[in-house]
Design a protein around this motif. Structure first.
Motif, PDB file in Angstrom:
ATOM      1  N   ASP A 223       5.384   3.849  -5.824  1.00 39.97           N
ATOM      2  CA  ASP A 223       5.127   5.001  -5.298  1.00 39.97           C
ATOM      3  C   ASP A 223       6.333   5.010  -4.230  1.00 39.97           C
ATOM      4  O   ASP A 223       6.802   5.895  -3.962  1.00 39.97           O
ATOM      5  CB  ASP A 223       4.036   5.649  -5.245  1.00 39.97           C
ATOM      6  CG  ASP A 223       4.272   6.913  -5.356  1.00 39.97           C
ATOM      7  OD1 ASP A 223       4.855   7.710  -6.307  1.00 39.97           O
ATOM      8  OD2 ASP A 223       3.186   7.711  -4.765  1.00 39.97           O
ATOM      9  N   LEU A 225       8.379   2.985  -2.300  1.00 42.00           N
ATOM     10  CA  LEU A 225       9.531   2.622  -2.587  1.00 42.00           C
ATOM     11  C   LEU A 225      10.373   3.652  -3.856  1.00 42.00           C
ATOM     12  O   LEU A 225      11.393   3.492  -2.936  1.00 42.00           O
ATOM     13  CB  LEU A 225       9.405   1.278  -3.662  1.00 42.00           C
ATOM     14  CG  LEU A 225       8.832   0.131  -2.836  1.00 42.00           C
ATOM     15  CD1 LEU A 225       8.929  -1.002  -3.858  1.00 42.00           C
ATOM     16  CD2 LEU A 225       9.600  -0.214  -1.530  1.00 42.00           C
ATOM     17  N   GLY A 226       9.800   4.653  -3.803  1.00 41.80           N
ATOM     18  CA  GLY A 226      10.896   5.862  -5.074  1.00 41.80           C
ATOM     19  C   GLY A 226      10.890   6.525  -3.832  1.00 41.80           C
ATOM     20  O   GLY A 226      11.333   7.281  -3.933  1.00 41.80           O
ATOM     21  N   GLN A 227      10.133   6.707  -2.112  1.00 37.58           N
ATOM     22  CA  GLN A 227      10.157   7.699  -1.692  1.00 37.58           C
ATOM     23  C   GLN A 227      11.642   7.667  -0.546  1.00 37.58           C
ATOM     24  O   GLN A 227      12.649   6.613  -1.010  1.00 37.58           O
ATOM     25  CB  GLN A 227       9.442   7.712  -0.359  1.00 37.58           C
ATOM     26  CG  GLN A 227       7.918   8.099  -1.176  1.00 37.58           C
ATOM     27  CD  GLN A 227       7.491   9.590  -1.786  1.00 37.58           C
ATOM     28  OE1 GLN A 227       7.353  10.401  -1.278  1.00 37.58           O
ATOM     29  NE2 GLN A 227       6.661   9.333  -2.958  1.00 37.58           N
ATOM     30  N   ASP A 228      12.032   9.104  -0.506  1.00 42.01           N
ATOM     31  CA  ASP A 228      12.960   9.403   0.282  1.00 42.01           C
ATOM     32  C   ASP A 228      13.472   8.745   1.307  1.00 42.01           C
ATOM     33  O   ASP A 228      14.531   8.064   1.946  1.00 42.01           O
ATOM     34  CB  ASP A 228      13.074  10.757   0.934  1.00 42.01           C
ATOM     35  CG  ASP A 228      14.068  11.850  -0.301  1.00 42.01           C
ATOM     36  OD1 ASP A 228      13.512  10.987  -1.665  1.00 42.01           O
ATOM     37  OD2 ASP A 228      13.954  12.614  -0.472  1.00 42.01           O
ATOM     38  N   TYR A 229      12.140   8.641   2.245  1.00 40.22           N
ATOM     39  CA  TYR A 229      12.384   7.799   3.623  1.00 40.22           C
ATOM     40  C   TYR A 229      13.027   5.970   3.476  1.00 40.22           C
ATOM     41  O   TYR A 229      13.093   5.473   4.583  1.00 40.22           O
ATOM     42  CB  TYR A 229      10.665   7.590   4.313  1.00 40.22           C
ATOM     43  CG  TYR A 229       9.156   7.076   3.420  1.00 40.22           C
ATOM     44  CD1 TYR A 229       9.772   6.107   3.349  1.00 40.22           C
ATOM     45  CD2 TYR A 229       9.045   8.359   3.076  1.00 40.22           C
ATOM     46  CE1 TYR A 229       8.111   5.856   2.127  1.00 40.22           C
ATOM     47  CE2 TYR A 229       7.470   7.732   2.694  1.00 40.22           C
ATOM     48  CZ  TYR A 229       6.955   6.668   2.418  1.00 40.22           C
ATOM     49  OH  TYR A 229       5.976   6.585   1.532  1.00 40.22           O
ATOM     50  N   ILE A 230      12.320   5.693   2.359  1.00 41.78           N
ATOM     51  CA  ILE A 230      12.784   4.120   2.173  1.00 41.78           C
ATOM     52  C   ILE A 230      13.993   4.529   2.067  1.00 41.78           C
ATOM     53  O   ILE A 230      15.109   3.335   2.375  1.00 41.78           O
ATOM     54  CB  ILE A 230      12.133   3.582   0.588  1.00 41.78           C
ATOM     55  CG1 ILE A 230      10.876   3.785   0.382  1.00 41.78           C
ATOM     56  CG2 ILE A 230      13.156   2.775   0.239  1.00 41.78           C
ATOM     57  CD1 ILE A 230      10.745   2.858   1.548  1.00 41.78           C
TER      58      ILE A 230
ATOM     59  N   GLN B  59      18.632   3.810  -5.520  1.00 39.56           N
ATOM     60  CA  GLN B  59      17.093   3.114  -6.420  1.00 39.56           C
ATOM     61  C   GLN B  59      16.747   3.567  -7.257  1.00 39.56           C
ATOM     62  O   GLN B  59      17.287   4.002  -8.086  1.00 39.56           O
ATOM     63  CB  GLN B  59      16.125   4.576  -5.108  1.00 39.56           C
ATOM     64  CG  GLN B  59      15.559   4.265  -3.872  1.00 39.56           C
ATOM     65  CD  GLN B  59      15.566   5.068  -3.410  1.00 39.56           C
ATOM     66  OE1 GLN B  59      15.742   6.073  -3.211  1.00 39.56           O
ATOM     67  NE2 GLN B  59      13.984   5.303  -3.269  1.00 39.56           N
ATOM     68  N   ALA B  60      16.120   2.337  -8.134  1.00 38.98           N
ATOM     69  CA  ALA B  60      15.578   2.065  -9.042  1.00 38.98           C
ATOM     70  C   ALA B  60      14.610   3.657  -9.876  1.00 38.98           C
ATOM     71  O   ALA B  60      14.547   4.259  -9.015  1.00 38.98           O
ATOM     72  CB  ALA B  60      13.899   1.015  -9.170  1.00 38.98           C
ATOM     73  N   THR B 109      11.081  14.875   4.097  1.00 40.44           N
ATOM     74  CA  THR B 109      10.420  13.122   3.220  1.00 40.44           C
ATOM     75  C   THR B 109      11.838  12.410   3.469  1.00 40.44           C
ATOM     76  O   THR B 109      11.902  10.991   3.315  1.00 40.44           O
ATOM     77  CB  THR B 109      10.687  14.067   1.503  1.00 40.44           C
ATOM     78  OG1 THR B 109      12.086  14.247   1.708  1.00 40.44           O
ATOM     79  CG2 THR B 109       9.602  14.802   1.784  1.00 40.44           C
ATOM     80  N   ALA B 110      12.473  12.848   4.175  1.00 44.30           N
ATOM     81  CA  ALA B 110      13.525  11.174   4.949  1.00 44.30           C
ATOM     82  C   ALA B 110      12.664  10.450   5.673  1.00 44.30           C
ATOM     83  O   ALA B 110      13.059   9.569   6.108  1.00 44.30           O
ATOM     84  CB  ALA B 110      14.840  11.787   4.803  1.00 44.30           C
ATOM     85  N   LEU B 111      12.087  10.948   6.482  1.00 40.44           N
ATOM     86  CA  LEU B 111      11.336  10.463   7.647  1.00 40.44           C
ATOM     87  C   LEU B 111      10.293   9.783   7.064  1.00 40.44           C
ATOM     88  O   LEU B 111       8.893  10.270   6.647  1.00 40.44           O
ATOM     89  CB  LEU B 111      11.535  11.759   8.827  1.00 40.44           C
ATOM     90  CG  LEU B 111      12.328  12.098   9.723  1.00 40.44           C
ATOM     91  CD1 LEU B 111      12.177  12.862  10.985  1.00 40.44           C
ATOM     92  CD2 LEU B 111      13.357  11.057  10.476  1.00 40.44           C
ATOM     93  N   ASN B 112      10.084   8.375   8.041  1.00 42.23           N
ATOM     94  CA  ASN B 112       8.465   7.454   7.317  1.00 42.23           C
ATOM     95  C   ASN B 112       7.663   8.802   8.325  1.00 42.23           C
ATOM     96  O   ASN B 112       7.589   9.186   9.142  1.00 42.23           O
ATOM     97  CB  ASN B 112       8.577   6.475   7.632  1.00 42.23           C
ATOM     98  CG  ASN B 112       7.410   5.358   6.995  1.00 42.23           C
ATOM     99  OD1 ASN B 112       6.095   6.355   7.126  1.00 42.23           O
ATOM    100  ND2 ASN B 112       7.976   4.615   6.382  1.00 42.23           N
TER     101      ASN B 112
ATOM    102  N   LYS C 320       7.829   7.510 -16.163  1.00 38.23           N
ATOM    103  CA  LYS C 320       8.937   6.469 -15.222  1.00 38.23           C
ATOM    104  C   LYS C 320       8.817   4.706 -16.168  1.00 38.23           C
ATOM    105  O   LYS C 320       8.371   5.105 -17.768  1.00 38.23           O
ATOM    106  CB  LYS C 320       7.167   5.669 -14.462  1.00 38.23           C
ATOM    107  CG  LYS C 320       7.460   6.539 -13.104  1.00 38.23           C
ATOM    108  CD  LYS C 320       6.913   5.627 -12.403  1.00 38.23           C
ATOM    109  CE  LYS C 320       6.968   6.327 -10.810  1.00 38.23           C
ATOM    110  NZ  LYS C 320       5.958   6.181 -10.214  1.00 38.23           N
TER     111      LYS C 320
END
Lengths: 331, 430, 320
Positions: A223, A225-230, B59-60, B109-112, C320
């Motif tokens: 989950d 790894l699929g986020q935007d911050y990654i 991303q995958a 959401t782009a920031l951790n 998924k």
């Protein structure tokens, strides 16, 4: 916190009140045999027919005095029994908990990073089998295979040779935790003996308890790894290792931490069974024996003790949670 | 004008459970040096996927199937590019955030969420400017060594200086090796004889395997207590971050660096995202709908900021938006996309004055002009499902000027006049 | 009120006409769900395991005809010889201590397992749905009280408290079932309450409320169907977990009396036979292996089924 502790004590007391007075009186009987006629007078003497609140406060008062009654199975006051059994359990916890967390988080991360590769399928199968297998059955199988077939890793806490060393006047028992004492005494023979007996119980606990953590870690890591911050981190030029270790893992840990309290509850149950199977003289074995021999004092004390420990663990979990997730620090 | 980045026939698919989403159907675009380039289209038309493919951060379950992304970053030889889709991941890491960086939509959401602002901005410095940071750290350390006479402290600080020196040496080593490999790679790039090809392949492998840090440095970074010297680098990074935030007009930067994303407003979060992208003075800034979820006033502020940065710091901007107003305001040249296809490329003036592609025409008609009582036109139909995209031209089911050929053949990009090209069968020479 | 309803219904019809519907969307969704379920080999394995166990439970009287019709759960035994005897034609899985037939125990134990699993989970589910929806929908003091009670239950390690409770109530399978009901309901209550809290604020619930639908109708028609999937998934996994816990308690010697057809009880009897005589140390493997293996298989089946169901129904996981 205090409120929860009061709640725990109330539940334990309520369970105790379900037990008929004739059996509850055993808490106060020390050693000597009593005849049936005497029971009634003892019930009156210790006020077991008083209204529940009165009994509750008397019970609490006794707890603060450190008086938990007499344990039949330990043939000693409960506190003495506790001092004898607790270090054995603590030792097992000391070795298995870090392993459970490490194995669970590590394998879960590997599964998530290599999603749908062979290694991931392996971890998934490991996890689902891990939380489906009955603790007792895995324990029995391990024992049958290693001890029964190969003749290694015997059950028990320590070997006969080890016992001799233990009662040698020159050998000091500082903590009563075998391995730590052995190191403090510089007695390597004792150390290896203790480890030898610890191996199977630890494997048993780790295999079963890490499955839950691993499963959750895998899904929450996927989950994360699929986020935007990654994507932001990727666009920064961070390498894979940094992305996994710094950016994804911390976020993935949050749900794992929330569930780790639950894992500890499972661990306590697993401890009772594991100790019973491998005949380790710890709290779990004591409880199991007390349960079959109606040793009310020992059962109630242990439930209360484990309840309190569990409350403390949950508190620690909450603290770690706040440390990892800045979003809840303020609340 | 000189080309800076060129994407050719990019195809990217997403392998979902329902089927393969053919998100990009051969997207080509060219960003020239010094211009602000716009990419417009409806949501889901593949704008973001195009730029992500160009940076190789899909991303995958997405996968770049084919195409080329050529960079013309070499100062000496502007005509020879490097196809980054063929280069190693390590090479890409040195490009991303350094030469090309990216601003994202939805800064929230782009920031951790679990890392501090200071860390997230500073990470760019640590990744691409570690050498400079170490130099800064050494400088402050030197000052302290002179000031303090206590010998124990002195020793400790000298020891740290030594460790920092180790890192510098190591970075130096890495740099020379990298430069050598990269120049060799550059030389063999595009050559077709078997010997060069083989060498190129070998070099790519070497590039990937090259250790960023030597054994000594890795050891000193991992050993407890000894690794405390890293705090000095972090302090230098912190200074740099504060400096950067001040430049970008973030109020009270000294306080902001220790905050976490959830404690900031949307506009402030977007500024942080911009500062992450700008940390290393990139040549190309890709802005992926940076203003789409902000209030109108904040939107204007952010646009102003980007325009200003374009003047002072960055040479080119690739701006993605679905807002034609923003395009008119900020861009020099525009490409219109529809369902994974590029429809039309033109200068902003040409596009608004004489749109050629039927889709562009429809799009422009649907923009309110601010007249009272005006009725907006819409393009009939809906955006197609990209698992089963329409055959031929992907716009044909909704096109008012549809012809028989549109249903079977994908139109090629036709150069109509200088700088204005369109992909439509209507303009095909008979 | 009427006019509003009318408008709603006409617009709904319009939508239906506008779309060139070749297939009802619910049907498409159902087909997708089934496809997804079938494509996952683990779910098929899980389903097969549970089906086989169900068949065994149903046809138990034919698979292992009881000696005593009135008390079929009593395992028949051949004499009183202490040491187990290995599998033979008469006893396909061998016999336990005192010559209790393992095969018979497994077959009728399946019925016990289903009885334990279903009764506990079903009763907990009913309690959970009632308390959870009241607490979640109305909130306030009632909610506060119920949540504090569940907090107290959560603050205790499950198996340990279960042990104490079984001792307090007196040993036996009945006590184990009662104890698991007492300790199990908070999980469901919390889950349903949480689901309802999130759904309660959704627009369609507000719309239903605004149009004067009764509370009970809103809960039953609008809220429960939305949270039912997640609850059912947990419930299906809990059937396995319940049987597992019951077996663990039996293993500790708190379960049914000797000779009762219950897997846990059978495992607890095998403890003395882990290691055989020195010349054949694995002589009694069947006593230890078979009952535990059957429990593991049963639990695995439910877990696989629950897992697959989650992958299929959970909107977050399904694509998924």
């Amino acid at each position: 916190m205090i409120l929860v502790l009061v709640g725990v004590s109330l539940i334990v007391f309520a369970i105790m009140m379900l037990i008929p007075e004739g059996q509850r009186v055993a808490i106060y009987v020390t050693g000597e045999k009593i005849r049936n006629e005497q029971i009634d007078s003892l019930i009156v003497k210790y006020g077991l027919r008083d209204p529940a609140p009165v009994q509750y406060f008397r019970w609490i008062k006794n707890i603060f005095k450190g008086d938990f009654g007499h344990s039949i199975t330990a043939s000693a006051p409960v506190i003495e029994g506790f001092k004898m059994y607790f270090p054995v359990t603590l030792e097992l916890v000391l070795y298995s908990t870090p392993l459970i967390i490490l194995v669970g988080i590590w394998l879960g991360t590997i599964g998530a990073v290599h999603k749908d590769k062979p290694i991931d399928h392996f971890t998934r199968i490991f996890a689902i089998v891990g939380y489906s297998l009955p603790t007792f059955w895995l324990g029995l199988m391990l024992m049958m295979f290693f001890y029964g077939l190969l003749g290694i890793f015997p059950p028990g806490t320590i070997s006969i040779v080890g016992k001799d060393i233990l009662y040698n006047p020159e050998y000091h028992q500082y903590t009563r935790i075998l391995t730590i004492d052995a190191i403090l005494n510089g007695n390597w023979r004792m150390f290896w003996d203790a480890i030898y007996h610890l191996t199977l119980p630890t494997i048993n606990l780790v295999l079963l308890s890490s499955a839950l953590i691993m499963r959750l870690m895998r899904s929450s890591m996927i989950d994360a790894l699929g986020q935007d911050y990654i994507r932001t981190a990727m666009a920064k030029g961070a390498d894979k290792k940094t992305i996994y270790n710094t950016h994804a893992r911390r976020n993935a840990l949050i749900p794992v931490i929330t569930i780790s309290g639950l894992m500890f509850a499972g661990l306590m149950g697993g401890m009772v069974i594991t100790e019973t199977i491998f005949a380790r003289k710890g709290i779990g074995l004591w409880m199991a024996r007390a349960a079959t021999q109606l040793d009310v004092a020992a059962i109630m004390f242990n439930v209360l003790f484990l309840g309190v420990v569990f409350v403390v663990i949950n508190l620690i979990v909450d603290l770690i949670y706040a440390w990892v997730d800045p979003r809840i620090r303020l609340t | 004008m000189e080309k800076l980045v060129e994407a050719e026939e990019l195809r990217t698919n997403f392998y979902t459970f329902e089927g393969v989403v053919k998100a990009l159907n051969g997207v080509s675009l060219v960003v020239n040096n010094g211009e602000t380039y716009g990419l417009v289209g409806e949501s889901g038309c593949g704008k973001s996927v195009s730029v992500r493919s160009m940076m190789r951060i899909v991303q995958a379950p997405g996968k770049i199937e084919e195409g080329k992304v050529v960079l013309f970053f070499n100062e000496k030889d502007r005509n020879k590019g490097i196809d980054i889709l063929k280069r190693s991941e390590a090479y890409m890491q040195s490009i991303r955030g350094n030469d090309i960086s990216m601003i994202f939509q939805e800064a929230g959401t782009a920031l951790n969420p679990v890392l501090s602002i200071g860390f997230q901005v500073g990470e760019s410095f640590l990744l691409h400017r570690r050498g400079e940071m170490i130099k800064l750290a050494v400088k402050t350390l030197d000052k302290k060594i002179d000031e303090n006479s206590n010998s124990l402290f002195r020793m400790w600080r000298k020891f740290h200086k030594r460790l920092l020196q180790n890192e510098t040496d190591d970075l130096e080593r890495y740099k020379t090796e990298i430069v050598k490999i990269d120049s060799d790679l550059y030389r063999t790039e595009g050559k077709t004889d078997s010997k060069s090809l083989e060498k190129h392949k070998r070099l790519l492998v070497n590039r990937e395997r090259l250790n960023k840090q030597g054994l000594k440095v890795r050891l000193q970074l991992k050993t407890p207590i000894i690794r405390r010297y890293v705090r000095r680098i972090n302090a230098a990074v912190r200074e740099k971050v504060i400096e950067l935030l001040t430049d970008l007009g973030v109020p009270n930067p000294g306080n902001i660096v220790d905050r976490y994303p959830h404690e900031l407003s949307g506009g402030m979060q977007q500024r942080i995202v911009i500062s992450i992208a700008l940390a290393c003075n990139p040549t190309l800034l890709i802005a992926d709908e940076p203003t789409s979820n902000l209030d109108v006033t904040i939107q204007a502020q952010i646009l102003d900021l980007i325009r200003q940065l374009k003047k002072t710091q960055i040479s080119s901007v690739l701006f993605i938006t679905h807002d034609l107003g923003v395009v008119a305001e900020i861009c020099d040249r525009v490409t219109v996309m529809y369902a994974g296809d590029t429809c039309e490329t033109a200068s902003v003036k040409d596009l608004f004055k004489e749109p050629m592609h039927p889709y562009t025409k429809g799009l422009l008609k649907s923009v309110p002009k601010g007249e009272i009582g005006e009725k907006l036109q819409t393009i009939p139909g809906t955006v197609p499902n990209l698992i089963t995209p329409p055959s031929g031209c992907r716009f044909h089911p909704r096109c008012p000027d549809v012809m028989e050929i549109c249903k079977s053949q994908k139109p090629e990009m036709l150069m109509m006049k200088d700088g204005h090209s369109v992909a439509c069968h209507l303009y095909r020479k008979k | 009120m009427n006019s509003v309803n009318n408008e709603n219904s006409t617009s709904a019809i319009n939508v239906d006409y506008e779309q060139p519907v070749s297939q009802h969307p619910a049907l498409t969704e159902a087909i997708f769900t089934v496809k997804r379920f079938i494509k996952n080999p683990l779910s098929i394995i899980g389903l097969t395991i549970i089906l086989v166990f169900t068949l065994i439970a149903i046809f138990a009287p034919f698979l292992a005809p009881p000696e005593n019709e009135r008390d079929p759960y009593r395992i028949p035994h051949d004499g009183w010889t202490i040491s187990p005897s290995p599998p033979s034609a008469d006893h396909p899985f061998g016999t336990m201590e005192q010559q209790y037939d393992i095969f018979y125990g497994i077959i009728w134990g399946t019925r016990s397992a289903f009885k334990i699993g279903f009764s506990v989970v079903l009763i907990n589910l009913i309690i959970g749905v009632i308390l959870g929806s009241i607490a979640g929908y109305y909130g306030g003091l009632f909610d506060e009280i119920i949540m504090r009670i569940t907090d107290m239950f959560y603050a205790l390690p499950f198996l340990v408290v279960a042990m104490a409770l079984v001792v307090a109530l007196g040993r036996g399978l009945q006590s184990i079932i009662i104890v698991m009901i007492i300790l199990g309901w908070p999980t469901y209550t919390r889950m349903i309450r949480g689901d309802i809290l999130t759904i309660r604020e959704k627009d369609y619930i507000l719309a239903a409320r605004a149009s004067g639908t009764s509370d009970l109708k809103i809960i039953i028609r609008h809220i429960l169907p939305n949270s039912v999937y997640s609850v059912l998934i947990v419930a299906s996994m809990n059937i396995g977990a319940t049987v597992l816990t019951a077996a663990a308690l039996s293993f500790l010697g708190l379960g049914a009396e000797t000779g009762y057809a219950d897997w846990g009880q059978m495992v607890s009897m095998c403890r003395n036979w882990i290691v055989g005589p020195p010349d054949a140390r694995l002589a009694y493997w069947y006593v230890v292996f078979i009952p535990g293996f059957v429990i593991a298989l049963f639990v695995l089946g439910w877990n696989l089924l629950g897992d697959a169901a989650r992958d299929v129904f959970d909107p977050k996981m399904r694509r998924k």
